[in-house]
Scaffold this active site. Structure first.
Site, short mmCIF file in Angstrom:
data_model
loop_
_atom_site.label_atom_id
_atom_site.label_comp_id
_atom_site.label_asym_id
_atom_site.label_seq_id
_atom_site.Cartn_x
_atom_site.Cartn_y
_atom_site.Cartn_z
CE1 TYR A 10 37.94 48.79 -39.59
CE2 TYR A 10 37.75 50.84 -40.81
CZ TYR A 10 38.10 50.16 -39.66
OH TYR A 10 38.61 50.84 -38.57
CG ASN A 22 44.48 57.55 -41.27
OD1 ASN A 22 43.46 58.09 -41.69
ND2 ASN A 22 44.98 56.46 -41.82
CB ALA A 62 37.26 43.86 -29.63
CB ALA A 63 37.08 46.12 -34.69
CG ASN A 114 40.65 37.70 -30.15
OD1 ASN A 114 41.33 38.71 -30.28
ND2 ASN A 114 39.95 37.17 -31.15
CB ILE A 163 43.50 52.69 -29.88
CG1 ILE A 163 44.00 53.29 -31.20
CG2 ILE A 163 42.56 53.64 -29.16
CD1 ILE A 163 42.91 53.58 -32.24
CB SER A 179 36.62 53.99 -39.09
OG SER A 179 37.52 54.31 -40.13
N GLY A 207 39.77 49.72 -52.65
CA GLY A 207 39.02 50.20 -51.48
C GLY A 207 39.70 51.35 -50.78
#
Ligand code: NAD
Ligand code: UD1
Length: 311
Positions: free
Chosen positions: A144, A173, A75-76, A31, A12, A120, A273
């Site tokens: 999450y 999504n 970032a995740a 990173n 993204i 999300s 999940g």
């Protein structure tokens, strides 16, 4: 404007960087844990900062020095399954680094015009109500989802308490070019595309009847640009999706049509999940002028044409 995109070398982030580079100075902090330097080869080394967003003193100093107008925090740990396997690590990345970024901007960046947090659809969990509205009951099914909920609520609170211009977007999504299919936990459409391209069998986890609201990356970019231009979005949370729902089995049929062939498939146990159905109400963004330009067929066609030419 000076823009910082954390996680900008990912799927993204690289599209947002490509869009904003036209009229702005774009910095990326990444990173490269799941992203690739080659995704953003149009960003020179002076604007590419290879660093962990968890490095608090570094990030704080960067905010202090650069005085960004816009911070887009992507970032995740993005894989639901990975957060289930390693919740302590994902909490540090997904919550602590978000709070640190907010705090650094509160303390040291009076120039900030917008802080965008990537939340999300996962926060809704398996609640029955469809389409999911921002006010829909929250029922996180994974670390999450809890972490994304915490991040967006911190963003909202920083607006309420300190008047920081924050907006959280609940991405549904997202799919499109540069979504990395290499992990089994990659976005399902990138995996399905890879299987069709290589004539390999596809595995449905569960019965394939699960539904998602798939949004094409260019529509996501459009929505982020609208939010950045709109002060009325400060302190708000929005669903970012198309408002339409489609099952994996139906998507498989679309792939068959676009590729003009079929591949074999099998069914396996549903993932723990996993969410059964997902579809968004998008009135909030529509009120700001957002209108998705891609339906699933036009989005998939553009994506597949791109991926066919990509080695
Ligand atoms: P991605 O994996 O392609 O991008 C994530 C980027 O963050 C990568 O470039 C990675 O190297 C970087 N990163 C990860 N941990 C880091 C760290 N500790 N320090 C610095 N950089 C780090 O994933 P994406 O699909 O582009 O997701 C971007 C954001 O959107 C994430 O926050 C994700 O949770 C959120 N999101 C994505 C979707 C989707 O459908 N793709 C849906 C909802 C939310
Ligand atoms: C995705 C995002 C997550 C985001 C959420 C928002 C990815 C990797 N994850 O999670 O970051 O917060 O949307 O709604 O993009 N499946 C198969 N076969 C496969 C792979 C997946 O059947 O080979 C199924 C999964 O079990 C799931 C569905 O496809 O039911 C979608 O899976 P996935 O693309 O991983 O997305 P989400 O879990 O919805």
């Amino acid at each position: 404007m000076k823009i910082l995109i954390t996680g900008g070398a990912g799927f993204i982030g690289s599209h947002l960087a490509a869009y904003f580079i036209n009229d702005n100075e774009v910095f990326i902090l990444d990173n490269l844990s799941t992203g690739h330097r080659s995704n953003v080869d149009f960003i020179d080394d002076a604007h590419f900062i290879e660093e962990d967003v968890m490095h608090k003193s570094f990030v704080t100093e960067l905010i202090k020095q650069k005085q960004f107008d816009i911070v887009i925090h992507l970032a995740a740990v993005v894989s639901v399954v990975e957060t289930i396997n390693n919740p302590i690590n994902s909490q540090s990345i997904n919550i602590d680094s978000t709070l640190n970024l907010l705090e650094a901007n509160r303390q040291y960046n009076a120039k900030l015009k917008k802080f965008i947090f990537a939340s999300s659809a996962a926060v809704y969990g398996n609640t029955d109500e469809l389409p999911k509205q921002i006010e829909t009951f929250i029922d996180p099914e994974s670390p999450y989802a809890i972490e994304k909920y915490a991040g967006e609520q911190y963003a909202k609170l920083y607006n309420k308490l300190y008047d920081l211009p924050t907006t959280a977007l609940r991405f549904f999504n997202v799919y499109g070019p540069r979504q990395d299919p290499s992990s089994p936990y990659s976005g399902v459409l990138s995996i399905m595309d890879k299987k069709f391209k290589n004539d390999e069998p596809f595995t449905f986890f569960g019965d394939g009847e699960q539904t998602r609201d798939f949004v094409y990356i260019k529509d996501l970019v459009q929505a982020v640009a609208i939010v950045i231009d709109n002060e009325a979005s400060n302190g708000k949370i929005y669903n970012l999706a198309t408002g339409t729902q489609i099952s994996l089995l139906q998507i498989f049929e679309k792939f068959k049509l676009i590729y003009n062939k079929s591949i074999s498939y099998q069914f396996a146990e549903p993932r723990s999940g996993d969410i059964k159905h997902s579809c968004a109400e998008i009135k909030g963004l529509e009120a700001l002028g957002f209108k998705p330009k891609y339906d699933i067929v036009s989005g998939l066609t553009e994506y597949i044409n791109y991926s066919k030419t990509d080695k």
